[in-house]
Enzyme design. Structure first.
Site, PDB file in Angstrom:
ATOM      1  N   ASP A 112       0.808  -1.211   0.000  1.00 45.25           N
ATOM      2  CA  ASP A 112       0.000   0.000   0.000  1.00 45.25           C
ATOM      3  C   ASP A 112       0.849   1.273   0.000  1.00 45.25           C
ATOM      4  O   ASP A 112       1.834   1.372   0.732  1.00 45.25           O
ATOM      5  CB  ASP A 112      -0.885  -0.033   1.262  1.00 45.25           C
ATOM      6  N   GLU A 125       0.972  -0.554  -5.193  1.00 47.76           N
ATOM      7  CA  GLU A 125      -0.150   0.380  -5.263  1.00 47.76           C
ATOM      8  C   GLU A 125       0.471   1.775  -5.278  1.00 47.76           C
ATOM      9  O   GLU A 125       0.807   2.335  -4.244  1.00 47.76           O
ATOM     10  CB  GLU A 125      -1.095   0.219  -4.067  1.00 47.76           C
TER      11      GLU A 125
HETATM   12  C1  GLC Z   1      -4.046   3.456  -0.299  1.00 54.20           C
HETATM   13  C2  GLC Z   1      -5.408   2.830  -0.109  1.00 54.20           C
HETATM   14  C3  GLC Z   1      -6.353   3.857   0.425  1.00 54.20           C
HETATM   15  C4  GLC Z   1      -5.815   4.375   1.733  1.00 54.20           C
HETATM   16  C5  GLC Z   1      -4.382   4.893   1.581  1.00 54.20           C
HETATM   17  C6  GLC Z   1      -3.736   5.101   2.903  1.00 54.20           C
HETATM   18  O1  GLC Z   1      -4.055   4.436  -1.265  1.00 54.20           O
HETATM   19  O2  GLC Z   1      -5.875   2.293  -1.306  1.00 54.20           O
HETATM   20  O3  GLC Z   1      -7.646   3.337   0.591  1.00 54.20           O
HETATM   21  O4  GLC Z   1      -6.635   5.410   2.191  1.00 54.20           O
HETATM   22  O5  GLC Z   1      -3.572   3.960   0.910  1.00 54.20           O
HETATM   23  O6  GLC Z   1      -3.476   3.879   3.528  1.00 54.20           O
END
Ligand code: GLC
Length: 640
Positions: free
Chosen positions: A279, A321
Site C-alpha cells: 500500500d 499500489e
Molecule cells: C491506499 C489505499 C487507500 C488508503 C491509503 C492510505 O491508497 O488504497 O484506501 O486510504 O492507501 O493507507
C-alpha cells in the site's frame, strides 16, 4: 560469503535437511547481487551495513526454515511456470470479506460463486487487525500478525488460502507498509518515549523541518486534515502523518523498519498469501525539496523486498499500489538494472482514469496519446487493469498529454470532476466529490461503476434507452480491461451492476469519507437474478461472464504481448494492438452512444485484412470491408 553461509546453516537453517539447505544457498547465491545492490543504495553509507545485511538474510532464512511443505511445493509450481500470472486465464476479484460474505469462513463458502465468474485471483481488502474506530477502511493496522477479530483468525486465513489454492485461486491481501496505526505497539512505545521506536517513525522537535517539507509535499486527504504532520503533546513532537492523523509514516531510513516489514511480509507469505498488495509505496521515502513521492529509494526498498522474498518464498508476488502520474508509474515494475526485479504487478491507474475520461468525452484522443507515451513494461511483469476499486478516482491527466490533444489539463480535470459528480448538464453519471482541495481546486470522485456509468440515473428515470446505454458502457469498459494486458480486476458488486450505497452516512466512523459510497454490502438477492438475461443485473453478469470466457480462450491476450494504442481514424473508437508470437489482436472499443465505423483501409494499414475472427462472438469478420461497431460496442479481432 562462506562465513555467512556457515552462520545461516548452523543458525536458522540447521533444522532442515541438507537438500533443503542447498536449495536455500543456491537461491541466495543467485539473488545476492539483487539483494545487495538496492540495500547498498539505502544503507550502504552506514558503518554497520554488513550487520544489517546479515540480519535481513537471517530473517529470510528464518522464514524459509518454517515455510510449510505445501507452500514450498507451490513455490516450485510457480517457478516452473513463471508466467502463470500473465496468462489470459487470469481473472481477479476484489472484495471486503465482511461485506462480501461476513467473514473469512464465509468467503470460503462463496468459492463457487467466484468460480462461476472464472476468478483465479482474489484480493481481500484489509483484514489485518486495525485500530478501533475510524481506520481508513482498514489501512490503519495495529497488528500485522493478527486478523481483524470479527473476520476470523490467522488460522482461518491460512485455511482459506489453502482452500483457494486447491481451486487455483491465488489469495492477495494488503500489506500497509508505508504507515502503521498510532495504536501499533511500535507507535505506542514511541509515544511512551522509547527512542528506539521513535526512530521507527519520522518525528520532529519543532516545525522547522515540517514547514520546509510542506512547501513541496502534496496533501493527500485535505478534507481530513491540513498538512502532513501531527503534533503530539505527550512527546512534544511533530509526527509525519501523510494520510490521517492516526496513520504514522514509517521511517525506512532506519534499517530496523525495513527488517520488521520484511519479516511481516514473509510471515504472511507463509500463511499462504500469494500476492501482497503493498500500500502507498510511492510515499515510502522522503527527501527535502521534493514532493516526497516516487523517490529512487522507494524503488530500492521494493527491489530489496523482492530479492529477499525470492529466496524465502519465491512464489510470492509483490503488487505496487502507486497511484501516480503516467511517467512515474512504469518504474514500479522495474526499469534499467531493476528490469523484472521490482514489483511483478502494479495497478494501471492511468488506464482506469482514461476509460472514464473517454466515456465522458466520447473521444479517445487523450487516452490514445497518454497510453502511447508510456514505455513498455518488462516482459515478466503485468498490469492490473480495473475500472473501479475501493478508492476514489483522481484525474491523473498531465498537462503535456492534455495539451498534445488540444485540451487544457486543468480544465479537463475540472470537467471530469463535474461530469462525474453530476454537476455537468446532461451527465449520465451519479457520483460524489472526494477531497475537494480549495488550494488547487482539485476534486476526486467516488461512485460505483454502475452509477458512474449511468445505471442509477436511468433506473430512477425509468428510461429504458438510457438503461441500455448504461449497461453497454459497463460492458465496454470491462471489455477494455479484459484485453489491455495484465490481470483484470472485477470489483465486488460491479458484476451485477450494484449502485451507490449511501448507508455509510449513518455511521459516524465512515460518514466523512465518500469512498464508502462504492463499498457496498454484497446484494445476494440481486445476485440471485444473475441468470436472468432479460433483467439488467443478469444482462451485466452474463455478458461479463461471456467476456471473461472469451478472454480465457484468447491466449494472445497474454500480458507479455505488447499493448500499443493505435489511432483508429475515428475519434470515438479506441484502438489497441496486442502483439506477440502468440498472435496479433486488434481491439476496438466505441466510446460513444452512436454506432461507429472503422474504414477497411485502416484495418489493412494495420495488417488486419482478409478473414478475421471476433473473439467475443466467435464469429468471422470480413477484413476487406469497413467494420461497424454498435453504440459502446467492442470487438477483439484476430486474423485467421
Ligand atoms: C491506499 C489505499 C487507500 C488508503 C491509503 C492510505 O491508497 O488504497 O484506501 O486510504 O492507501 O493507507
Amino acid at each position: 560469503m562462506d562465513e555467512l553461509f556457515d552462520q545461516l546453516l548452523t543458525g536458522p537453517l540447521s533444522r532442515l535437511e541438507p537438500f533443503e539447505q542447498q536449495i536455500f544457498t543456491l537461491r541466495l547465491t543467485q539473488h545476492m547481487p539483487d539483494i545487495e545492490r538496492p540495500l547498498r543504495q539505502l544503507y550502504g553509507q552506514r558503518e554497520d551495513f554488513d550487520t544489517w545485511l546479515t540480519h535481513f538474510l537471517n530473517i529470510a532464512a528464518d522464514a524459509y526454515a518454517v515455510r510449510p511443505v505445501e507452500l514450498r511445493l507451490h513455490d516450485l509450481k510457480r517457478i516452473t511456470e513463471p508466467d502463470w500470472f500473465q496468462q489470459s486465464t487470469m481473472m481477479g476479484y476484489v472484495c471486503y470479506s465482511d461485506r462480501f460474505a461476513g467473514s473469512l469462513k464465509g468467503v470460503a463458502a462463496k468459492i463457487d460463486y467466484l468460480k462461476e465468474l472464472g476468478i483465479t485471483y482474489l484480493h481481500l481488502m484489509p483484514l489485518l487487525k486495525p485500530r478501533p474506530g475510524a481506520n481508513d477502511g482498514g489501512y490503519a493496522v495495529m497488528d500485522y500478525r493478527a486478523v481483524r477479530h470479527d473476520l476470523g483468525t490467522m488460522t482461518d486465513l491460512s485455511n482459506l488460502a489453502a482452500q483457494l489454492r486447491a481451486e487455483d485461486i491465488s489469495l492477495c491481501i494488503d500489506l500497509v507498509c508505508n504507515h502503521t496505526a498510532k495504536e501499533h505497539a511500535w507507535a505506542q512505545k514511541a509515544m511512551a518515549g522509547d527512542k528506539t521506536y521513535q526512530n521507527y517513525y519520522l518525528m520532529f522537535p519543532d516545525r522547522t523541518l515540517p514547514d520546509q517539507y510542506e512547501n513541496t509535499v502534496r496533501e493527500v486527504f485535505p478534507e481530513f486534515k491540513s498538512g502532513s504532520f501531527t503534533y503530539y503533546e505527550a512527546i512534544d513532537k511533530w509526527v509525519w502523518t501523510t494520510f490521517n492523523e492516526f496513520q504514522w509514516d514509517l521511517n525506512y531510513a532506519n534499517p530496523a523498519v525495513f527488517g520488521e516489514i520484511l519479516a511481516t511480509m514473509l510471515f504472511l507469505a507463509n500463511q499462504g498469501v500469494e500476492v501482497l498488495r503493498l500500500d502507498a509505496v510511492a510515499f515510502m521515502w522522503k527527501r527535502l525539496g521534493t514532493d516526497c513521492e516516487n523517490q529512487p529509494e522507494a524503488h530500492a526498498i521494493l527491489q530489496a523486498f523482492r530479492a529477499l522474498s525470492r529466496i524465502a518464498a519465491p512464489g510470492l508476488l509483490l503488487k505496487a499500489e502507486a497511484i501516480v502520474p503516467p511517467p512515474q508509474l512504469v518504474p514500479y515494475l522495474g526499469l534499467g538494472e531493476a528490469t523484472n526485479k521490482e514489483c511483478e504487478v502494479a495497478y494501471h491507474n492511468v488506464f482506469m482514469v482514461m476509460l472514464w475520461s473517454s466515456l465522458a468525452e466520447r473521444r479517445v484522443a487523450l487516452m490514445t496519446h497518454a497510453l502511447q507515451q508510456m514505455p513498455a513494461i518488462p516482459s515478466r511483469t503485468s498490469w492490473l487493469t480495473y475500472v473501479r476499486c475501493h478508492d476514489d478516482i483522481g484525474w491523473a491527466v498531465t498537462e503535456e498529454d492534455a495539451a498534445a490533444v488540444g485540451l487544457n489539463g486543468y480544465l479537463h480535470r475540472t470537467f471530469l470532476s463535474d461530469f462525474y459528480n453530476g454537476r455537468f448538464p446532461n451527465s449520465f453519471a451519479r457520483g460524489a466529490t472526494f477531497q475537494f482541495n480549495p488550494k488547487t481546486n482539485d476534486r476526486r470522485i467516488s461512485g460505483s461503476c454502475a452509477s458512474l456509468a449511468g445505471l442509477e440515473a436511468a433506473l430512477e428515470a425509468g428510461d429504458y434507452a438510457a438503461l441500455d446505454l448504461a449497461v453497454r458502457r459497463i460492458l465496454l469498459i470491462h471489455s477494455m480491461i479484459l484485453t489491455f494486458g495484465g490481470i483484470p480486476l472485477l470489483y465486488m458488486g460491479d458484476e451485477i451492476g450494484m449502485l451507490n450505497d449511501v448507508s455509510y452516512l449513518d455511521d459516524p466512523d465512515l460518514a466523512q469519507d465518500s469512498r464508502w459510497l462504492h463499498r457496498p454490502w454484497m446484494d445476494w438477492d440481486l445476485a440471485q437474478k444473475r441468470d436472468d438475461w432479460l433483467g439488467v443485473n443478469g444482462r451485466i453478469f452474463q455478458n461479463l461472464k461471456k467476456l471473461i470466457q472469451a478472454r480465457k480462450q484468447t491466449a494472445a491476450l497474454h500480458a507479455e504481448a505488447g499493448a500499443y494504442p493505435v489511432w483508429s481514424y475515428n475519434e470515438a473508437v479506441f484502438g489497441l494492438l496486442r502483439e506477440s508470437p502468440r498472435g496479433r489482436l486488434l481491439i476496438l472499443g466505441n466510446f460513444s452512444e452512436h454506432a461507429q465505423t472503422i474504414p477497411a483501409y485502416r484495418l489493412q494499414e494495420l495488417r488486419f485484412d482478409g478473414r478475421l475472427i471476433d473473439h467475443i462472438t466467435g464469429k468471422s469478420v470480413d477484413g476487406w470491408h469497413d467494420v461497424q461497431l454498435e453504440p459502446y460496442g467492442s470487438i477483439w479481432l484476430q486474423a485467421v
